[in-house]
Design an enzyme around this catalytic site. Structure first.
Site, PDB file in Angstrom:
ATOM      1  N   ALA A   1       0.801  -0.967  -0.057  1.00 42.11           N
ATOM      2  CA  ALA A   1      -0.231  -0.059   0.018  1.00 42.11           C
ATOM      3  C   ALA A   1       0.873   1.261   0.019  1.00 42.11           C
ATOM      4  O   ALA A   1       1.941   1.259   0.370  1.00 42.11           O
ATOM      5  CB  ALA A   1      -0.796   0.148   1.313  1.00 42.11           C
ATOM      6  N   LYS A   2       0.284   2.271  -0.273  1.00 40.14           N
ATOM      7  CA  LYS A   2       1.165   3.622  -0.187  1.00 40.14           C
ATOM      8  C   LYS A   2       0.186   4.652  -0.122  1.00 40.14           C
ATOM      9  O   LYS A   2      -0.936   4.606  -0.801  1.00 40.14           O
ATOM     10  CB  LYS A   2       2.055   3.801  -1.456  1.00 40.14           C
ATOM     11  CG  LYS A   2       3.010   4.685  -1.267  1.00 40.14           C
ATOM     12  CD  LYS A   2       4.368   4.015  -0.633  1.00 40.14           C
ATOM     13  CE  LYS A   2       5.433   4.990  -0.492  1.00 40.14           C
ATOM     14  NZ  LYS A   2       6.583   4.219  -0.091  1.00 40.14           N
ATOM     15  N   GLY A   3       0.510   5.993   0.365  1.00 41.13           N
ATOM     16  CA  GLY A   3      -0.445   7.102   0.404  1.00 41.13           C
ATOM     17  C   GLY A   3       0.386   8.502   0.054  1.00 41.13           C
ATOM     18  O   GLY A   3       1.437   8.155   0.087  1.00 41.13           O
TER      19      GLY A   3
END
Ligand code: NAD
Length: 425
Positions: free
Chosen positions: A114-116
């Protein structure tokens, strides 16, 4: 199988997402029967785009764009950093989330990817504005994050204070202190010893093991480092401590050389005091071209993406490249280095030390039992050495680069989990 385009990402061949898709295409022929699931890797499971309105100190309201992408959750909860940068795009966040899937699986951590990010230059905000931005973003993505769902961590322009605000906001919203919702926290809030140094230490371990296999002695090896921050600075310090000669360093202020070896600890202290590396007394400033022409045994790109371009790959004089940064080598440069016999330890292995100790932090938070720094470094060493051994073995077996080998191991693990779980409903 051909790549399926997604309507919400631009079809620019040099965008991070398209580069990631090319890497998946390279690995597909090596996936055997699991190749039938490969389309899974060419999409994100879930991408959330959020509006983040905040009150500015001057009484106006400003709106920012934020994202959280969960690329794949087949092997466990999502894991990956949060970036605050004006260039953040949905495309970049998706690619970074996919590389986290690969990295976590390559070192066999029980996580998905995941990444934000928020499209913002944090330097333009006051500290109270930054706190409000962080808290509203956390609330907005609170729908999909959680200690057993998706666990953010620091990335470019985010740090332990921002993780503390994220942890507090999430905890307030669920009505219970949830330290395990983010990693990279301050030690006083369930952070882990050794986390700050972990990525640089992992880079050093990856370089040392690969150099050993190549018959290259770290003691006396000439090392050049691009980036003198968390990753490059710590790695340079460990190389120096092991007897290597760090001859060149480049950071945002420029490049410097000392053929007899730079006193890395003194230079780090000089920079930490707010000074420019190029003004440090023990070095001579050089131009960017001179930096890329330096002769080395080991080159560590630890600054930004797309630094080792095809042109630089044709002329760089080194034996081993160990990628501290994410995506520092372009796919064309990768092929040129491969043809020239220069070994590249890819980012998904070389800089996995950070997420590995993030995993230790999460485990310690769950058990509320904290380890010594020696225990942490010991376990990090074991995981890095084992992961690297497996990558080298796979590269030899399939006659491919270490990058493709790391992708083979990671994608096989992810797709095997996908197949075992089956499709719902
Ligand atoms: P940092 O901000 O601590 O350091 C970045 C360094 O790069 C600084 O020394 C800066 O001066 C230098 N730099 C910036 N622009 C430059 C330019 N144009 N030319 C040369 N040098 C330049 O960041 P970091 O945490 O060390 O991260 C560096 C890279 O490593 C990033 O790609 C990041 O995504 C990756 N990474 C970091 C971690 C981590 O745990 N910190 C983990 C995995 C990957």
């Amino acid at each position: 199988m051909t790549t399926t385009g997604l309507s919400y990402v631009p079809n620019n061949p040099n965008s991070p997402w398209q580069i990631y898709l090319q890497q998946v295409d390279r690995v597909t022929p090596h996936l055997g029967h699991l190749a039938r699931w490969v389309e899974t890797l060419k999409r994100c499971k879930r991408v959330l785009a959020v509006d983040i309105p905040i009150n500015r100190d001057d009484g106006t309201v400003a709106h920012f764009e934020g994202f959280r992408a969960q690329h794949n959750l087949s092997r466990g909860p999502g894991k990956g950093g949060v970036r605050f940068h004006p260039d953040v795009t949905i495309d970049e966040v998706m690619a970074l989330s996919a590389w986290m899937t690969v990295k976590n699986a390559a070192v066999n951590l029980p996580y998905g990817g995941a990444k934000g990010g928020i499209r913002v230059d944090p330097k333009t905000l006051t500290r109270p504005e930054l706190e409000r931005l962080t808290r509203r973003y956390t609330s907005e993505i609170g729908l999909i994050i959680g200690p057993d769902k998706d666990i953010p961590a620091p990335d470019v322009n985010t740090n332990d204070q921002i993780m503390a605000w994220m942890m507090d906001t999430y905890s307030m919203n669920v009505g219970a202190t949830a330290t395990g919702v983010v990693t990279g926290k301050p030690i006083a809030l369930g952070g882990s010893l050794g986390r700050r140094e972990a990525t640089g230490r992992g880079v050093y371990i990856a370089a040392r093991e690969t150099a050993y296999a190549m018959g290259l002695d770290i003691k006396g090896a000439r090392v050049v480092v691009q980036g003198f921050g968390n990753v490059g600075g710590i790695a340079a310090r460990l190389f120096k401590a092991a007897g290597a000669i760090v001859v060149g360093i480049q950071d945002v202020s420029g490049a410097v050389v000392n053929e007899a070896g730079i006193n890395v600890d003194a230079a780090l202290e000089f920079v930490a005091q707010g000074n420019k590396l190029t003004e440090y007394i023990g070095v001579t400033p050089i131009t960017e071209d001179e930096f890329w022409a330096l002769k080395s045994d080991i080159f560590i790109p630890a600054a930004l993406e797309n630094q080792l371009t095809a042109t630089r790959a044709k002329s760089i004089s080194t034996r081993l490249v160990v990628e501290g940064a994410n995506g520092p080598t372009t796919p064309q440069a990768d092929d040129i280095l491969h043809d020239r016999g220069i070994t590249v330890v890819p980012d998904v292995i070389a800089n996995a030390g950070g997420v590995t100790v993030s995993y230790f932090e999460w485990v310690q938070d769950f058990s509320s039992f904290f380890w010594t720094e020696a225990e942490i470094n010991d376990r990090l060493e074991r995981i890095m050495v084992e992961a690297l051994k497996a990558v080298v073995h796979t590269a030899d077996k399939h006659k491919v680069s270490l990058r493709t080998a790391a992708f083979i191991i990671a994608c096989t693990r992810v797709l095997a989990a996908r197949e075992l779980r089956g499709l719902y409903p």
